[in-house]
Design an enzyme around this catalytic site. Sequence first.
Site, PDB file in Angstrom:
ATOM      1  N   SER A 169       0.852  -1.188   0.000  1.00 49.17           N
ATOM      2  CA  SER A 169       0.000   0.000   0.000  1.00 49.17           C
ATOM      3  C   SER A 169       0.886   1.235   0.000  1.00 49.17           C
ATOM      4  CB  SER A 169      -0.903   0.027   1.239  1.00 49.17           C
ATOM      5  OG  SER A 169      -1.765   1.152   1.196  1.00 49.17           O
ATOM      6  N   LYS A 210      -3.679  -7.505   2.565  1.00 50.40           N
ATOM      7  CA  LYS A 210      -3.783  -6.318   1.701  1.00 50.40           C
ATOM      8  C   LYS A 210      -5.185  -6.220   1.090  1.00 50.40           C
ATOM      9  CE  LYS A 210      -2.554  -2.836  -0.933  1.00 50.40           C
ATOM     10  NZ  LYS A 210      -3.235  -2.953  -2.191  1.00 50.40           N
ATOM     11  N   HIS A 263      -7.422  -4.856   3.628  1.00 49.24           N
ATOM     12  CA  HIS A 263      -7.049  -3.438   3.717  1.00 49.24           C
ATOM     13  C   HIS A 263      -7.820  -2.628   2.668  1.00 49.24           C
ATOM     14  CE1 HIS A 263      -4.613  -0.098   2.097  1.00 49.24           C
ATOM     15  NE2 HIS A 263      -4.171   0.086   3.325  1.00 49.24           N
ATOM     16  N   ASN A 264      -7.847  -3.114   1.466  1.00 50.28           N
ATOM     17  CA  ASN A 264      -8.558  -2.367   0.420  1.00 50.28           C
ATOM     18  C   ASN A 264     -10.068  -2.395   0.639  1.00 50.28           C
ATOM     19  OD1 ASN A 264      -5.949  -2.319  -0.613  1.00 50.28           O
ATOM     20  ND2 ASN A 264      -6.676  -2.358  -2.732  1.00 50.28           N
ATOM     21  N   GLU A 298     -10.683   0.221   3.019  1.00 48.04           N
ATOM     22  CA  GLU A 298     -10.500   1.495   2.304  1.00 48.04           C
ATOM     23  C   GLU A 298     -11.797   1.917   1.601  1.00 48.04           C
ATOM     24  OE1 GLU A 298      -6.987   1.399  -0.351  1.00 48.04           O
ATOM     25  OE2 GLU A 298      -8.345   2.122  -1.898  1.00 48.04           O
TER      26      GLU A 298
END
Lengths: 325, 325, 325, 325
Positions: free
Chosen positions: B121, B189, B192-193, B196
Amino acid sequence: MQLGIIGLGRMGANIARRLMRDGHMTVVYDRSAEAVAAVVADGGAGASGLEDFVAKLAKPRAIWVMLPAGGPTEGTITELASLLEAGDIIIDGGNSFYKDDIRRAKTLSGKGLHYVDVGTSGGVWGLERGYCMMIGGEADIVTHLDPIFATLAPGIGTIDRTRGRNSPDDRAERGYIHAGPAGSGHFVKMVHNGIEYGLMQAYAEGFDILKMKNSAELPADERYDLNMADIAEVWRRGSVVSSWLLDLTALALASDAELSHYSGSVADSGEGRWTVQAAIEEAVPIPVLATALFARFRSREEHTYADRMLSAMRFGFGGHVEIPQ
Amino acid sequence: MQLGIIGLGRMGANIARRLMRDGHMTVVYDRSAEAVAAVVADGGAGASGLEDFVAKLAKPRAIWVMLPAGGPTEGTITELASLLEAGDIIIDGGNSFYKDDIRRAKTLSGKGLHYVDVGTSGGVWGLERGYCMMIGGEADIVTHLDPIFATLAPGIGTIDRTRGRNSPDDRAERGYIHAGPAGSGHFVKMVHNGIEYGLMQAYAEGFDILKMKNSAELPADERYDLNMADIAEVWRRGSVVSSWLLDLTALALASDAELSHYSGSVADSGEGRWTVQAAIEEAVPIPVLATALFARFRSREEHTYADRMLSAMRFGFGGHVEIPQ
Amino acid sequence: MQLGIIGLGRMGANIARRLMRDGHMTVVYDRSAEAVAAVVADGGAGASGLEDFVAKLAKPRAIWVMLPAGGPTEGTITELASLLEAGDIIIDGGNSFYKDDIRRAKTLSGKGLHYVDVGTSGGVWGLERGYCMMIGGEADIVTHLDPIFATLAPGIGTIDRTRGRNSPDDRAERGYIHAGPAGSGHFVKMVHNGIEYGLMQAYAEGFDILKMKNSAELPADERYDLNMADIAEVWRRGSVVSSWLLDLTALALASDAELSHYSGSVADSGEGRWTVQAAIEEAVPIPVLATALFARFRSREEHTYADRMLSAMRFGFGGHVEIPQ
Amino acid sequence: MQLGIIGLGRMGANIARRLMRDGHMTVVYDRSAEAVAAVVADGGAGASGLEDFVAKLAKPRAIWVMLPAGGPTEGTITELASLLEAGDIIIDGGNSFYKDDIRRAKTLSGKGLHYVDVGTSGGVWGLERGYCMMIGGEADIVTHLDPIFATLAPGIGTIDRTRGRNSPDDRAERGYIHAGPAGSGHFVKMVHNGIEYGLMQAYAEGFDILKMKNSAELPADERYDLNMADIAEVWRRGSVVSSWLLDLTALALASDAELSHYSGSVADSGEGRWTVQAAIEEAVPIPVLATALFARFRSREEHTYADRMLSAMRFGFGGHVEIPQ
């Protein structure tokens, strides 16, 4: 300058302290004599009742009311209004509903009194970090009170400046804004809290996926036993989702990655509810903010009537048995 | 140490540069000779093709593949596998689906090759801020590559330490973690997105409420004409919703508070979709993250078939006419 | 018995007709003389104004107000109240907010007047199918009006009886209920409409998935070109999702499976919004009903400010360009 | 005609019975000899094993597999394939994932076998009401099997015809459709179930609002003690929300308006999950259907990790204590 403060809970007392540290004078009052004594010990002038409080303030008086929204705030402002004189200023620093501000400002202006609503974010960290303030009211009154706001706000500090900002008004960069007329301060704060619910729920759902990745429902070679504390920590460094709420999450996870001493029965306050109401009045679609609010409602119940009705329908059409053991 | 890098788009080229600035050596390859030349100009060794690229690397080779997920990554890894020797390491720094990682790691290990997946990221800001990395793979291989990760990561920097952290492993504080076995880096990840998306949608909905507060649908004395740029700015200072995404929002609003040069037709990438899929496999409720994804789908359409069907039903039961003018 | 009816739109006029067909007498009034004349032609007694209307009714008068909620209903009831005498009855058959009912009932009872709120479902089909009615008010007054409700309701008809019902009160089976005190009729009707939004959205989303199954985004061998009209039709026969809304959907699809002459810009009325508000007051989680409301808001806009903000953030962190062509 | 049936659970056995009542012949098999004996008692020919079963069927054989999706169905079809001859037909009447159908049809066609997928709605009521069927496969094979489908379907019955339908194919009106090639039958059935989740959740949320209207959180004069059973019953008569699911709800409420003997821990099956997945592949926004699925996930947990994380953050920024007592 001098500020009167009514309500010496955590927020009110810390506001008094932050002001006094910067050279302001405070006159303070609370129903609890003990709370008054604690602030007096730090340099404030204590009052024994509302009349005494008003008498101790220089004109034009500036009074910050820091009480729970609803009854306590409403009652105190009504009583104050009968004791004050034209030109005096009442500041509601609590979490009032902005339509109450609009109404109050109108009523008080009939008596020559000024009303300022201040939405205050910062919680228990405000004494140290400063308070982020969103202010509604008449422009000249807000200007008159500027020394107070300037002290309470965090100031520019070490936070990077936003490139391209080009405004003669640097108050936003110092941590407070004059949002507009009466009610607008609390309106902006209300939406702030609505967003807060959405952000919190987004993190919470994401971490739930991470946590459950070692669920026995999954194929063995697709399970991971992930370290929640390390993940929160690493995301604080250069990732797109870094935030102060994530800092707090990392803090909580550092001491107990299972979060087992939290109940998960999550309260909500007026602002989250009013945000949904405001969006509906504006016909603005906010599925995420509303859903975040509903997740809190749901967190406080065991099985809802709605859930049982789903079980009942499933039994009705499919003979599926979902009966408590 | 030496690292081979395939794929010199914005991310790949900047990774090479950040490594070289810290004294590492790079061998680089891209289909575009121009892209290769640009990195060579900054000190990298350029390769003319995959065979040349492999030949220029010292054993055991460490190769970072930074290509679009799916076909390009898959094809390149397959081709590489036929050129490499036991002990060599392939690092997928792109956005692969974690189940592809699991499969690839298994296949490559049959040939004695090692596979490491790195969720990265930091976007266009990584060269400057450093990259936040979530790493999956064998522990000793991840340790072997540590000099690379240590350089690419942001480092402890000026970010406050999390009180109460008590771990012998300080990598998370320096901006990277070894999440677990193959696929776990991309899995973390991916989530994480997903988060987001939820955070972005929460801010976007909130600002929409603020913006529409001057809607003509509202009673005149309940309308405010709020300053979006100032609100974003003030929330950066001491408020509960401060975050890096808010910093970016403030940046965008500082130059154009109407955001009129953005289309509002919002793309989504694999990670948002896979996050929903992962949650469904785990039976974890994620109404906010899923709804945030759907808001993007919706943003790309004008009137959906679903919308027209609602109009049709309304006409059916109430004679309500919702016909294009 | 005799009933006065004010407001001769589609609903009001059809209510008059259904009553007269069953032998009741009506006195009718509408601002439009034409509307009055049309019902007079079918046997009603027409009035030229509110005073004339009141004069033509036998005591105790029973007056059904069938006007748009809000101003028109409120104004008419206020004016009526000044013309009526103790013992007279005002029935609000429109879509008033239930808290307005509670307030009105209180005010009117001070003058000895009775107030009954009737939530009425059935739309343009009511003349033929009968009206489903949810009634709030004093029990003896509702009983007094029973001949009216019995005629307007669908009656037991050909619909299967619910096994296990065991109630001395068969009104529900005949299509109307006395829900409780003032406001409860409109409250139940409000929730009915909230559910209606949810049901409609569920069908609409499902058919959207079916329709898009021939999307070029999908692998060729996973595309189907499905017949929407046939699917709606077959689900009417023995499936779990059969319903009256599905019947209407089948009707619309039979004449145009593309629904291309519907705008997809979907209106919403007060009830959907009030349902969300009521749930929030009760802290009941209703993510689906709220989301269905928001889908309507969204259907009426092209790109929201929220959408553009997502584009702006994506540009901010990733350099993703989402700019109108 | 003759049909072989494998799997004599509630659905399979009733399908056999409905066929035999209409003059068809069945050969039946189940691992449980008892289940076989029960159908034999009603006129079927029983088989002692798969080989015996195949031997008893006339060519070209038509075999209806009615087993749980996944392993049992897959295993049985694989075994059958090795026993059958070119021209024979396998019908999967269970709830298979449509991509499995596409794959199987391709594999079986390599051996000259035909594959038909039938999504079947009707549950425990099918024997009485008939089965609503959505069929995928080769057109001539579906036509060959038409006598079977015609018997199993509800037929036109007493349900009103849809005005404006103008199709040479009246199968939809008789309760079954040929949706398209392999997999399309199960795809349509899958979306049917996705819609079902949404409809159920809409009713459940609405009734929850009604039920909680006597909550002590509300002002005393805004509380109603509503009769759930009567409300469900009255909505069956002429209202916009009448449906078969509402009929079932009325049935459940008639015997216990508290639904207290249902657990509210609501299961979900593959179709709801696959519906979300399909929508994501098509980029179709389905916030309501997805949220309905997540409500079921949530119903099965007490306090989620996500909930506890919300508590932890609230403690972090506000000192709010949400700790189990």
